[in-house]
Design an enzyme around this catalytic site. Structure first.
Site, PDB file in Angstrom:
ATOM      1  N   GLY A   4       0.687  -1.259  -0.360  1.00 50.20           N
ATOM      2  CA  GLY A   4      -0.232  -0.303  -0.053  1.00 50.20           C
ATOM      3  C   GLY A   4       0.663   0.987  -0.148  1.00 50.20           C
ATOM      4  O   GLY A   4       0.181   2.108  -0.109  1.00 50.20           O
TER       5      GLY A   4
ATOM      6  N   THR B 247      -5.791 -10.423  13.485  1.00 48.68           N
ATOM      7  CA  THR B 247      -7.196  -9.413  13.250  1.00 48.68           C
ATOM      8  C   THR B 247      -6.874  -8.226  11.843  1.00 48.68           C
ATOM      9  O   THR B 247      -5.491  -8.280  11.826  1.00 48.68           O
ATOM     10  CB  THR B 247      -7.139  -8.549  13.875  1.00 48.68           C
ATOM     11  OG1 THR B 247      -7.378  -9.521  16.391  1.00 48.68           O
ATOM     12  CG2 THR B 247      -8.387  -8.127  14.256  1.00 48.68           C
TER      13      THR B 247
ATOM     14  N   CYS C  25      26.807   3.564   1.219  1.00 47.70           N
ATOM     15  CA  CYS C  25      27.132   3.247   1.897  1.00 47.70           C
ATOM     16  C   CYS C  25      26.124   4.030   2.564  1.00 47.70           C
ATOM     17  O   CYS C  25      25.572   4.639   3.409  1.00 47.70           O
ATOM     18  CB  CYS C  25      27.956   4.861   2.040  1.00 47.70           C
ATOM     19  SG  CYS C  25      29.780   4.650   1.605  1.00 47.70           S
TER      20      CYS C  25
END
Lengths: 387, 144
Positions: A201, A238, A326
């Protein structure tokens, strides 16, 4: 100083429409979607609507959409879930590419440790694999082909429909990590012969922590998350109702304006690429120009290192990213840039600029104004740069 | 991963001291390699066993540039005997710390100075090893 955010392949801002759609499910309608009472039913209805929205954007059936915590979970579930089932049928070979996201690569590596053999298809210097490569690599015991829809660093779009057709012909399951493509490319899981598709999303203005896995009807895969009966018993936990609602809103918003977005952003991207290549000496574009995500530009500048470039850009208010070692916490430069054959010293000096609907021509003007000077400053400091 | 630099690191990165080359240097040292993403080149002028001037050029991340800059400040005007005692820890401390993954940059800065001093002795026909010691490759560069 105005902040110019051009790191939309990393994550995006939650749009106002998505935010507004989510708020009721954080405040008034906070019920558990599994509960029988009115509060729970309201949540369950919202989840159902979001499932329909996601399915519609992919030309899938809502029953084929399973919500997850994001792209990484979806990739893990698709790959490990399929392989666990097919191993019982003697299939122990996976085909993928050398420049997948780590969620895919590391899932494959885990399976290698339990006896799977993985073919990592080499990538062309401009960042593509071909359907022919996939066809040539398929074996009797191939369990799964997993090829990303579009690369997250260099934005090259892979020939997914062709690969999908070959897999379908040969009877091999096909998974694609579409995390970067979703919202930028029109995806049709039927036309593209996709069996499993991962999406996230937060790359399209929904919040972090929500994603989905499309699983074609009839495909059985082992669960990754054992738990309650949520997601029809296939993904316990859930439901993240606000996140799911946000994803549904975001994906339908993206689908509604996908062509307009592609047209506008690719113009901005092309102006950025053309000007950088013309005005900065020894600059190169990483990844081919076509087909390429409308929002992605990735450069390498000889003689400098990417992190310094990012810090200087940041001081000028520009948020971008790099495939430099890096910035990754390791000493190796991006596996994507080395996969397309860049020598390490060039791969260290990369800069990725990724746009969203919220960027403007003014952002491009500003980047073009500051970037050449920053590159020159760093080159002046560099012992490997020669005028 | 997050990369939080101290204000001092950011200051030395944004306004590096002693950048450049010394065409008439008495010693030049170069360490690191582009493959692992860091190269430091250090130029020194020496008079009466004192570092009278120093310049550097660095290809590398923010920490590499900041450690080079700080190292030049720490040795400028100092007698060689003192410079030889400079450790990478002292550079890190002077910068108010570095993220753990960047400590190798400070090692590189210490080695760049030693390598320049070794070159100085070599130019004078003196074997530098007993004075400067062995200059090993940065171990961090050999991480697979």
């Amino acid at each position: 100083m105005k902040q110019r955010y051009v790191d939309n392949a990393a994550t995006t801002r939650v749009s106002d429409r998505v935010f507004n759609a989510m708020v009721p499910f954080l405040k008034e309608t906070y019920g558990n979607a599994s509960s029988i009472h009115a509060a729970g039913r309201a949540a369950a209805l919202a989840v159902m609507e979001a499932r329909r929205q996601v399915a519609q954007a992919l030309n899938a059936d809502p029953q084929e959409i399973f919500f997850t915590s994001g792209g990484t979970e979806s990739d893990n579930w698709a790959i490990k879930g399929v392989c666990a089932r097919l191993l019982k049928k003697g299939k122990k070979h996976i085909i993928t590419t050398a420049f997948e996201h780590h969620a895919v690569l590391h899932s494959c590596e885990t399976l290698e440790k339990s006896g799977f053999e993985v073919t990592y298809l080499p990538v062309s210097p401009d960042g593509y694999v071909t359907a022919q490569q996939v066809a040539d690599a398929i074996r009797e015991d191939t369990a799964l082909v997993t090829v990303m829809y579009a690369n997250n660093e260099i934005g090259t779009i892979q020939p997914i429909a062709e690969i999908g057709r070959i897999c379908r012909e040969k009877g091999v399951l096909f998974h694609t990590d579409a995390v970067q493509a979703i919202g930028n490319v029109k995806i049709d899981v039927n036309a593209d012969c996709i069996d499993l598709l991962s999406l996230s999303g937060h790359k399209l203005h929904a919040p972090k922590g929500i994603g989905a896995l499309y699983i074609r009807k009839g495909i059985v895969l082992q669960n990754l998350m054992d738990g309650g009966a949520q997601e029809r018993g296939r993904r316990g936990g859930t439901e993240n109702v606000p996140g799911i609602v946000g994803l549904g809103q975001a994906i339908s918003d993206a689908a509604a304006q996908i062509e307009e977005k592609a047209e506008r952003l690719s113009k901005m991207r092309d102006r950025l690429i053309d000007t950088v290549l013309a005005e900065i000496p020894k600059a190169r574009l990483n990844g081919g120009r076509k087909p390429r995500l409308c929002m992605n530009a990735n450069f390498s500048f000889e003689g400098i290192e990417g992190e310094g470039l990012l810090l200087k850009l940041d001081m000028a208010g520009v948020c971008a990213s790099s495939g430099s070692a890096c910035t990754s916490g390791s000493l190796d430069p991006s596996h994507v840039l080395t996969a397309i054959g860049l020598p390490h010293e060039i791969a260290h000096g990369s800069l990725r600029i990724t746009l969203s609907e919220e960027n403007t021509e003014d952002d491009i003007d500003y980047i073009l104004e500051v970037l050449p000077g920053i590159v020159a400053q760093l080159r002046m400091m560099s012992p490997v740069w020669q005028e | 991963m997050s990369m939080l630099y101290s204000e001092k690191v950011m200051d030395h990165f944004a306004n590096p001291r002693n950048v450049g080359e010394l065409p008439d240097a008495d010693g030049v040292g170069e360490v690191g390699n582009a493959k692992c993403g860091d190269i430091m080149k250090m130029y020194i002028k020496v008079q009466d066993d004192v570092i009278t001037d120093v310049r550097f050029k660095t290809f590398g991340c923010g920490a590499a540039i900041a450690t080079s800059s700080m190292a030049t400040e720490l040795i400028k005007g100092k007698p060689i005997s003192e410079v030889l005692k400079l450790t990478n820890e002292a550079v890190v401390e002077a910068l108010d710390g570095l993220p753990p993954v960047k400590i190798h940059c400070s090692v590189l800065a210490e080695q760049a100075i030693k390598s320049a001093l070794a070159d100085y002795y070599r130019r004078r026909g003196i074997d530098p090893t007993p004075i400067v010691g062995e200059i090993n490759d940065c171990e961090a560069c050999h991480v697979e």
